[in-house]
Scaffold this motif. Structure first.
Motif, mmCIF file in Angstrom:
data_model
loop_
_atom_site.group_PDB
_atom_site.id
_atom_site.type_symbol
_atom_site.label_atom_id
_atom_site.label_comp_id
_atom_site.label_asym_id
_atom_site.label_seq_id
_atom_site.Cartn_x
_atom_site.Cartn_y
_atom_site.Cartn_z
ATOM 1 N N ALA A 34 56.914 73.162 1.870
ATOM 2 C CA ALA A 34 56.834 73.995 0.669
ATOM 3 C C ALA A 34 55.388 74.142 0.203
ATOM 4 O O ALA A 34 54.655 73.158 0.106
ATOM 5 N N GLY A 35 54.993 75.381 -0.072
ATOM 6 C CA GLY A 35 53.679 75.648 -0.639
ATOM 7 C C GLY A 35 52.507 75.447 0.291
ATOM 8 O O GLY A 35 51.345 75.545 -0.136
ATOM 9 N N THR A 109 42.462 64.914 -11.146
ATOM 10 C CA THR A 109 43.415 65.997 -11.356
ATOM 11 C C THR A 109 43.436 66.886 -10.122
ATOM 12 O O THR A 109 42.390 67.323 -9.640
ATOM 13 N N GLY A 110 44.628 67.119 -9.601
ATOM 14 C CA GLY A 110 44.772 67.972 -8.428
ATOM 15 C C GLY A 110 45.454 69.277 -8.788
ATOM 16 O O GLY A 110 46.019 69.444 -9.882
ATOM 17 N N TYR A 111 45.410 70.202 -7.839
ATOM 18 C CA TYR A 111 46.002 71.522 -8.049
ATOM 19 C C TYR A 111 46.784 71.895 -6.789
ATOM 20 O O TYR A 111 46.285 71.711 -5.671
ATOM 21 N N THR A 112 47.998 72.381 -6.968
ATOM 22 C CA THR A 112 48.841 72.629 -5.802
ATOM 23 C C THR A 112 49.777 73.803 -6.044
ATOM 24 O O THR A 112 50.073 74.159 -7.192
ATOM 25 N N ARG A 113 50.254 74.388 -4.939
ATOM 26 C CA ARG A 113 51.316 75.396 -4.992
ATOM 27 C C ARG A 113 52.637 74.776 -4.523
ATOM 28 O O ARG A 113 53.658 75.452 -4.515
ATOM 29 N N ARG A 114 52.591 73.514 -4.140
ATOM 30 C CA ARG A 114 53.793 72.865 -3.630
ATOM 31 C C ARG A 114 54.707 72.492 -4.783
ATOM 32 O O ARG A 114 54.421 71.569 -5.553
ATOM 33 N N GLY A 115 55.833 73.188 -4.894
ATOM 34 C CA GLY A 115 56.691 73.017 -6.052
ATOM 35 C C GLY A 115 58.036 72.381 -5.781
ATOM 36 O O GLY A 115 58.977 72.578 -6.560
ATOM 37 N N ASP A 116 58.149 71.612 -4.691
ATOM 38 C CA ASP A 116 59.438 70.957 -4.406
ATOM 39 C C ASP A 116 59.582 69.685 -5.251
ATOM 40 O O ASP A 116 59.723 68.578 -4.740
ATOM 41 N N GLY A 128 57.151 66.653 -3.098
ATOM 42 C CA GLY A 128 57.360 65.973 -1.824
ATOM 43 C C GLY A 128 56.137 65.266 -1.285
ATOM 44 O O GLY A 128 56.248 64.428 -0.389
ATOM 45 N N ALA A 129 54.946 65.595 -1.819
ATOM 46 C CA ALA A 129 53.715 64.920 -1.394
ATOM 47 C C ALA A 129 53.370 63.745 -2.303
ATOM 48 O O ALA A 129 52.366 63.063 -2.084
ATOM 49 N N GLY A 130 54.204 63.496 -3.316
ATOM 50 C CA GLY A 130 53.975 62.349 -4.193
ATOM 51 C C GLY A 130 53.115 62.639 -5.406
ATOM 52 O O GLY A 130 52.652 61.702 -6.070
ATOM 53 N N TYR A 131 52.915 63.907 -5.741
ATOM 54 C CA TYR A 131 52.092 64.263 -6.900
ATOM 55 C C TYR A 131 52.978 64.663 -8.077
ATOM 56 O O TYR A 131 53.955 65.392 -7.912
ATOM 57 N N TYR A 132 52.595 64.190 -9.261
ATOM 58 C CA TYR A 132 53.395 64.387 -10.463
ATOM 59 C C TYR A 132 52.928 65.618 -11.229
ATOM 60 O O TYR A 132 51.729 65.859 -11.375
#
Length: 263
Positions: A34-35, A109-116, A128-132
C-alpha cells in the motif's frame, strides 16, 4: 578508446546496471504494498579527462529517485481504519520509540502515503510499516479509536479533515481534525523505510492542509509500481548488463593476447 578505457567503461556499466536491477527488484517486490512509490534509476554519461580537444565517454554515473508524484490507484478495502489520499499530500507519522505498554513518539516526524492503518492494543492507528498516524504536526499522540466490541464500524473524513467514527449502534464520535503535509518539492524527500520519507533542505518546510486533496476511509492507495512495466525494464536492463559483460570479456581477451606477444 584504449583497451583499458573499454575495461573501465564496461565495469562502470556493469555496476550501473546492477544498481538498476536492484531498484527494479525492489519495485517488483513492493508492487502489492500500500502506498509504495517505485524507484527509478537515471543514467548520465561521464566524460573522460583528456588533453585532446575531443573527449570520449568515460563511463556512467547514476542516481535514483522515487516517483512520489505519481498517484497509485485508490482501492476499497472495507477496513474502516484504512485511509487513502486522493491528490497531493502526505500523512504525518512517527515511530513508537517506547514500548507497546508505554508508547513514546519523540522521534523524527515522517511523511507517508501508506494508509493501511489499523488499531494497536491502545487503539492508536498504525500502518503496516509500523508508523503511527498523527492528525497534525502539533498533536501530542496518534489518532486513537476504540477497540474490541466498541471498535468503530466506519470512519468518515470530511472535506475539512474532521474525523468521525460511527459505531455499530449508529452513534458517532469525533476523533479530531486531520491535516496533510504538503511540500513544494516532494520529489526531493529523503526515503526512510516502509514508504516513509523525511523532509530535506531541498524539499522545503512542510505546509499543512488538505489543499484540495481528500482522504477516503475504508480504502488504500495501491502501489504505483506496475508489474508489466517493471518486468519490461528488467529485460532491458539485463540485456544492457549482458552487453557490458561481452565488452569486458572481449577487452580482457585482447589484453591477454597483447601480453602474450611480449612474453
Amino acid at each position: 578508446m584504449s583497451l583499458l578505457d573499454a575495461v573501465s567503461n564496461s565495469t562502470s556499466g556493469l555496476s550501473a546496471q546492477a544498481f538498476a536491477l536492484n531498484n527494479i527488484s525492489g519495485n517488483i517486490a513492493n508492487s502489492s504494498t500500500a502506498g509504495f512509490k517505485s524507484t527509478e534509476t537515471h543514467f548520465a554519461d561521464l566524460l573522460a579527462e583528456t588533453e585532446a580537444g575531443s573527449q570520449p565517454a568515460g563511463g556512467v554515473s547514476l542516481s535514483s529517485r522515487s516517483s512520489l508524484q505519481l498517484q497509485g490507484t485508490i482501492a476499497s478495502t472495507g477496513v474502516s481504519t484504512n485511509l487513502a489520499i486522493s491528490g497531493d499530500g502526505y500523512f504525518i507519522v512517527k515511530a513508537n520509540t517506547g514500548s507497546t505498554a508505554t508508547p513514546s513518539f519523540g522521534g523524527e516526524t515522517g511523511y507517508t502515503r501508506r494508509g493501511d492503518f489499523s488499531a494497536d492494543a491502545n487503539g492508536y492507528l498504525v500502518n503496516g510499516a509500523g508508523y503511527y498516524l498523527f492528525a497534525g504536526p502539533s498533536a501530542s499522540a496518534p489518532v486513537q479509536v476504540a477497540t474490541g466490541s466498541a471498535a468503530p464500524a466506519s470512519l468518515a473524513i470530511s472535506a475539512a479533515g474532521s474525523i468521525t467514527a460511527t459505531n455499530a449502534d449508529g452513534s458517532t464520535k469525533s476523533l479530531g481534525t486531520m491535516t496533510l503535509a504538503q511540500f513544494d518539492s516532494p520529489e526531493t524527500l529523503a526515503p526512510l523505510d516502509g514508504g516513509t520519507y523525511l523532509a530535506t533542505d531541498t524539499s522545503g518546510t512542510p505546509s499543512y492542509g488538505l489543499a484540495g486533496s481528500s482522504v477516503t476511509a475504508g480504502s488504500i492507495e495501491q502501489s504505483n509500481a506496475s508489474i508489466s512495466d517493471q518486468f519490461a525494464k528488467m529485460i532491458e536492463t539485463q540485456q544492457a548488463y549482458s552487453a557490458n559483460t561481452k565488452v569486458l570479456n572481449a577487452a580482457n581477451e585482447m589484453l591477454q593476447d597483447a601480453l602474450t606477444m611480449y612474453v
